[in-house]
Design a protein around this motif. Structure first.
Motif, PDB file in Angstrom:
ATOM      1  N   MET A  11       0.809  -1.379  -0.027  1.00 40.64           N
ATOM      2  CA  MET A  11      -0.070   0.089  -0.081  1.00 40.64           C
ATOM      3  C   MET A  11       1.019   1.269  -0.128  1.00 40.64           C
ATOM      4  O   MET A  11       1.734   1.409   0.791  1.00 40.64           O
ATOM      5  CB  MET A  11      -1.005  -0.100   1.029  1.00 40.64           C
ATOM      6  N   MET A  15      -1.922   6.388   0.056  1.00 36.38           N
ATOM      7  CA  MET A  15      -3.244   5.407   0.491  1.00 36.38           C
ATOM      8  C   MET A  15      -3.288   5.446   1.950  1.00 36.38           C
ATOM      9  O   MET A  15      -4.446   5.378   2.332  1.00 36.38           O
ATOM     10  CB  MET A  15      -3.295   4.219  -0.334  1.00 36.38           C
ATOM     11  N   LYS A  16      -2.362   5.293   2.595  1.00 35.51           N
ATOM     12  CA  LYS A  16      -2.427   5.190   4.238  1.00 35.51           C
ATOM     13  C   LYS A  16      -2.744   6.520   4.676  1.00 35.51           C
ATOM     14  O   LYS A  16      -3.791   6.513   5.608  1.00 35.51           O
ATOM     15  CB  LYS A  16      -1.261   4.835   4.584  1.00 35.51           C
ATOM     16  N   TRP A  19      -6.529   6.847   3.987  1.00 32.27           N
ATOM     17  CA  TRP A  19      -7.237   6.127   4.903  1.00 32.27           C
ATOM     18  C   TRP A  19      -7.605   6.846   6.282  1.00 32.27           C
ATOM     19  O   TRP A  19      -8.582   6.617   6.969  1.00 32.27           O
ATOM     20  CB  TRP A  19      -6.740   4.906   5.276  1.00 32.27           C
ATOM     21  N   PHE A  22     -10.097   9.637   5.707  1.00 28.75           N
ATOM     22  CA  PHE A  22     -11.214   9.176   5.152  1.00 28.75           C
ATOM     23  C   PHE A  22     -12.033   8.442   6.316  1.00 28.75           C
ATOM     24  O   PHE A  22     -13.254   8.973   6.636  1.00 28.75           O
ATOM     25  CB  PHE A  22     -11.317   7.895   4.281  1.00 28.75           C
ATOM     26  N   THR A  23     -11.258   7.919   7.322  1.00 26.33           N
ATOM     27  CA  THR A  23     -12.069   7.438   8.471  1.00 26.33           C
ATOM     28  C   THR A  23     -12.346   8.506   9.729  1.00 26.33           C
ATOM     29  O   THR A  23     -13.414   8.742   9.930  1.00 26.33           O
ATOM     30  CB  THR A  23     -11.353   6.445   9.151  1.00 26.33           C
ATOM     31  N   ILE A 171      -3.690  -0.188  10.003  1.00 26.49           N
ATOM     32  CA  ILE A 171      -4.734   0.293   9.270  1.00 26.49           C
ATOM     33  C   ILE A 171      -6.182   0.038  10.103  1.00 26.49           C
ATOM     34  O   ILE A 171      -6.983   0.829  10.265  1.00 26.49           O
ATOM     35  CB  ILE A 171      -5.003  -0.491   8.066  1.00 26.49           C
ATOM     36  N   ALA A 175      -8.998   2.945  12.266  1.00 23.07           N
ATOM     37  CA  ALA A 175     -10.349   2.683  12.232  1.00 23.07           C
ATOM     38  C   ALA A 175     -10.956   2.666  13.619  1.00 23.07           C
ATOM     39  O   ALA A 175     -11.834   3.293  14.136  1.00 23.07           O
ATOM     40  CB  ALA A 175     -10.659   1.728  11.278  1.00 23.07           C
TER      41      ALA A 175
END
Length: 272
Positions: A11, A15-16, A19, A22-23, A171, A175
């Motif tokens: 990844m 992208m990390k 994330w 995004f969360t 990851i 979250a």
């Protein structure tokens, strides 16, 4: 399963980061519709100091990322660690690795941050937030976060896990951090049922109560079994929770300079 884990191993950094945002953004939006508590504050003003601390966290993450590459190369070359002592399906090894990471790099270090006076003064920054919402999950003094990352690397060495396991855990941890700190209200029955296995928003809010003994409870990040096993689990009426921490409530929780200085502020007393 190998392809699934390979995705996290390869990844890209962007992208990390995506994330993370995004969360963070997802639970920020959900807070507006399913709030647990009506917080009387200016949301963006409150978020400012927490997002600045997030920037520090991301820089530290990048530095530790360089260090972890060398550690994983050494583990692979030496076959050191518990996971190399037995044969098991990859999914089981992954579960074992996540459980050990959650125990050492989350529950145990969090317990130490509350019980060791010098570490507690660093951790006060996290607890000084008088309006707990999703951005509170990013609120860590840089030295506090360095300590957490160091414990994570200890867990990595103990298990001898491959880097894909560790990256998947990171990851997942992001979250859970935003999920448990978010000012969201799940149906009480659902929240309580989930709390038998995982850390839930209601469960973690007791940890952010401004006074003992609730402050020293519910240390877990993902799995609630550690709190239940070691007698630090608390669950009750969330309407009784008051955010902040009594020994630092006189400080400005929305000033980055004040917050970075809390560990060294003589006007902030330690609970010990």
């Amino acid at each position: 399963m190998e392809n699934f884990l390979l995705f996290f191993e390869t990844m890209p950094t962007w992208m990390k980061a995506l994330w993370v945002f995004f969360t963070l953004g997802l639970f920020w939006i959900l807070e507006g519709y399913y709030s647990l508590v009506v917080l009387k504050y200016k949301k963006w003003k409150h978020a400012k100091v927490n997002l600045v601390l997030l920037l520090f966290v991301m820089i530290i993450n990048a530095i530790f990322g360089i260090a972890t590459v060398g550690i994983f190369e050494w583990l692979d070359a030496t076959q050191f660690g518990l996971l190399h002592l037995f044969e098991a399906p990859i999914w089981l090894e992954l579960l074992i690795a996540i459980a050990i990471l959650d125990l050492i790099a989350q529950y145990f270090v969090h317990y130490c941050l509350h019980k060791v006076p010098a570490m507690w003064r660093l951790h006060l920054v996290h607890h000084s937030d008088k309006n707990v919402d999703v951005t509170t999950g990013t609120r860590h003094h840089p030295i506090d976060f360095i300590i957490r990352e160091s414990f994570a690397l200890v867990a990595v060495v103990i298990t001898g896990m491959p880097i894909a396991f560790y990256l998947f855990y990171r990851i997942l941890s992001v979250a859970f951090t935003y999920f448990t700190h978010a000012n969201i209200s799940l149906p009480r029955g659902l929240d309580k049922t989930l709390s038998y296995v995982i850390v839930t928003p209601n469960m973690h809010k007791f940890h952010h109560h401004f006074q003992l003994p609730w402050t020293d409870s519910n240390y877990g990040n993902m799995l609630s079994i550690w709190d239940r096993l070691f007698g630090t689990f608390v669950y009750g009426d969330t309407s009784q929770i008051q955010y902040g921490v009594d020994i630092a409530d006189h400080t400005d929780d929305e000033s980055i300079a004040v917050q970075l200085g809390i560990p060294f502020n003589r006007n902030v007393k330690s609970k010990t």
